[in-house]
Enzyme design. Sequence first.
Site, PDB file in Angstrom:
ATOM      1  N   ASP A  74      -4.398  -0.740   2.382  1.00  0.00           N
ATOM      2  CA  ASP A  74      -5.712  -0.734   3.030  1.00  0.00           C
ATOM      3  C   ASP A  74      -6.821  -1.449   2.259  1.00  0.00           C
ATOM      4  OD1 ASP A  74      -4.370   0.898   4.803  1.00  0.00           O
ATOM      5  OD2 ASP A  74      -5.983   2.384   4.916  1.00  0.00           O
ATOM      6  N   HIS A 221      -3.860   0.983  -1.545  1.00  0.00           N
ATOM      7  CA  HIS A 221      -4.993   0.069  -1.351  1.00  0.00           C
ATOM      8  C   HIS A 221      -4.792  -1.199  -2.174  1.00  0.00           C
ATOM      9  CE1 HIS A 221      -6.715   3.976  -0.210  1.00  0.00           C
ATOM     10  NE2 HIS A 221      -7.499   3.295   0.588  1.00  0.00           N
TER      11      HIS A 221
END
Length: 253
Positions: A74, A221
Site C-alpha cells: 500500500d 507498505h
Amino acid sequence: MAKHKGRGWHSRLLAAGLGVTALAAATSVWTAQADPTGGRKPEARSQEQAVTEVAADIAHASDRGPRGINITIDDGPDPVWTPQVLELLEDSGVKATFCMVGTQAKAYPELVKKVVADGHRLCDHTVSHDTAMDTKSEAYQSQQILDAERMITEASGGVRPQYYRAPGGAFTPYSRQLAASRGMRPLGWNVDTKDFEHPGVDNMVATVKSEISSGPTILFHDAGGERSETLAALREVLPWLKEQGYSFGFPVR
Ligand SMILES: [Zn+2]
C-alpha cells in the site's frame, strides 16, 4: 482495523502531486495538437478496458483458494522503495496487489507501468489517503475514489485498478457501492504487519506466522517512510509461506 499514520506525509505529497497534474495536463494538450488526425489515437482507445460491476462487500479471500495468499502493498508507488519491492517479488516469483495513492501514481507513472508489466494488479487507495473519509460527505468520498481511479488508470497507460481499499479501512456503504460500480472490489486485510510503525523485522515475521490462520490477505507498505524492515520481512515471510504449502494469488473479485 488499525488506522496507520502518515497524514502529514500525504499532505506534502498532495501538494507535490498537484504540480505534476498541471504538468501532465500541459503535456497531453501538446500530444493532442501533435496528432495529425486531430482526434484520439486508436492505440489509446484500444487500451481502454470495459467497466463491469463487481460485488460491493469487502473481499479477503484469495483466487487461489484455501491455500492461497494475497500479498498487498500500500501507499506507493515510491521511487526509492517500490523498485526494491518489485525486484524482491520478481526474485521470489510472487505476484501482489498494489494499492496506490492517486497523487503518487500521477507523480511516478513509470513505476505504475512497471507494476503492471510485472504482472501485479492495481488497487485504488484514494487521492490523498484521508483515514477519516468515512466521516465526510458522499461528494468528498466520490472525488477521492474516482479521481484516484482516473489518475492510476492514466498513469498505467489504460490498465484499470481492480480493487478499492479505503485508507485505514475507512469504508462506508456508499464508497463500497461506488467502487463496485466501477469494477473495483472493496479490499480488506486479515494480517496487518504494522510495518508503518517500524515494529522490527522479527515482530513483523512473527505477526504473519501467528495470524495467517485468520485469513489470507497480508498488508505491507512500499511508501510513507523507511521501508527496509518491510523488505527484510518479505524476504523471510515469502519463503516461509511457500514452505507451508501456500501459493500466491490475487484477492477475489
Ligand atoms: Zn494506506
